[in-house]
Design a protein around this motif. Structure first.
Motif, mmCIF file in Angstrom:
data_model
loop_
_atom_site.group_PDB
_atom_site.id
_atom_site.type_symbol
_atom_site.label_atom_id
_atom_site.label_comp_id
_atom_site.label_asym_id
_atom_site.label_seq_id
_atom_site.Cartn_x
_atom_site.Cartn_y
_atom_site.Cartn_z
ATOM 1 N N ARG A 89 0.836 -1.209 0.000
ATOM 2 C CA ARG A 89 0.000 0.000 0.000
ATOM 3 C C ARG A 89 0.866 1.252 0.000
ATOM 4 N NH1 ARG A 89 -4.773 0.133 4.126
ATOM 5 N NH2 ARG A 89 -5.153 1.974 2.876
ATOM 6 N N THR A 90 1.938 1.236 0.777
ATOM 7 C CA THR A 90 2.822 2.393 0.834
ATOM 8 C C THR A 90 3.498 2.625 -0.507
ATOM 9 O OG1 THR A 90 3.240 2.003 3.171
ATOM 10 C CG2 THR A 90 4.805 3.407 2.012
ATOM 11 N N MET A 91 4.020 1.585 -1.121
ATOM 12 C CA MET A 91 4.746 1.741 -2.377
ATOM 13 C C MET A 91 3.800 2.068 -3.532
ATOM 14 S SD MET A 91 7.727 1.677 -1.400
ATOM 15 C CE MET A 91 8.522 1.822 -2.968
ATOM 16 N N SER A 92 2.583 1.574 -3.503
ATOM 17 C CA SER A 92 1.658 1.889 -4.587
ATOM 18 C C SER A 92 1.223 3.349 -4.532
ATOM 19 C CB SER A 92 0.432 0.972 -4.547
ATOM 20 O OG SER A 92 -0.333 1.201 -3.381
ATOM 21 N N ARG A 93 1.199 3.936 -3.359
ATOM 22 C CA ARG A 93 0.865 5.354 -3.233
ATOM 23 C C ARG A 93 2.030 6.241 -3.651
ATOM 24 N NH1 ARG A 93 -2.109 5.189 2.619
ATOM 25 N NH2 ARG A 93 -3.969 4.120 1.901
ATOM 26 N N ARG A 94 3.263 5.797 -3.430
ATOM 27 C CA ARG A 94 4.438 6.595 -3.733
ATOM 28 C C ARG A 94 4.751 6.619 -5.223
ATOM 29 N NH1 ARG A 94 9.399 5.249 0.041
ATOM 30 N NH2 ARG A 94 9.515 7.398 0.679
ATOM 31 N N ARG B 24 10.418 11.517 -12.950
ATOM 32 C CA ARG B 24 10.655 10.102 -13.181
ATOM 33 C C ARG B 24 9.367 9.451 -13.647
ATOM 34 N NH1 ARG B 24 15.442 8.298 -11.222
ATOM 35 N NH2 ARG B 24 16.539 9.701 -9.859
ATOM 36 N N ASP B 25 9.508 8.447 -14.496
ATOM 37 C CA ASP B 25 8.328 7.723 -14.941
ATOM 38 C C ASP B 25 8.008 6.624 -13.933
ATOM 39 O OD1 ASP B 25 10.243 5.823 -15.405
ATOM 40 O OD2 ASP B 25 9.958 5.729 -17.567
ATOM 41 N N GLY B 26 7.004 5.826 -14.216
ATOM 42 C CA GLY B 26 6.573 4.776 -13.296
ATOM 43 C C GLY B 26 7.630 3.740 -13.027
ATOM 44 N N GLY B 27 8.567 3.545 -13.954
ATOM 45 C CA GLY B 27 9.630 2.558 -13.771
ATOM 46 C C GLY B 27 10.821 3.087 -13.002
ATOM 47 N N GLY B 28 10.801 4.339 -12.607
ATOM 48 C CA GLY B 28 11.878 4.918 -11.838
ATOM 49 C C GLY B 28 13.017 5.466 -12.689
#
Length: 60
Positions: A28-33, A53-57
């Protein structure tokens, strides 16, 4: 040998519940970040450059 098995079931249940709870909280924490928040400062039909940054970092 009896002492080894005393509390073994309780320990396994605790490990399973703790691992599941920790995984859920981390997910939950990482999906929000991972969302990228952007604001538009120029008007409509303006040429803009995206920084961040894009979704892949990966940096853009």
């Amino acid at each position: 040998m009896d002492w080894f098995f005393d509390g073994l079931g309780t320990m396994l249940i605790g490990l399973l519940l703790g691992g599941a709870a920790g995984s859920t909280i981390t997910w939950r924490t990482m999906s929000r970040r991972s969302t990228v928040k952007q604001k538009q400062h120029a008007g409509n039909n303006a040429n803009q450059v995206q920084v961040g940054r894009d979704g892949g970092g990966k940096a853009r």
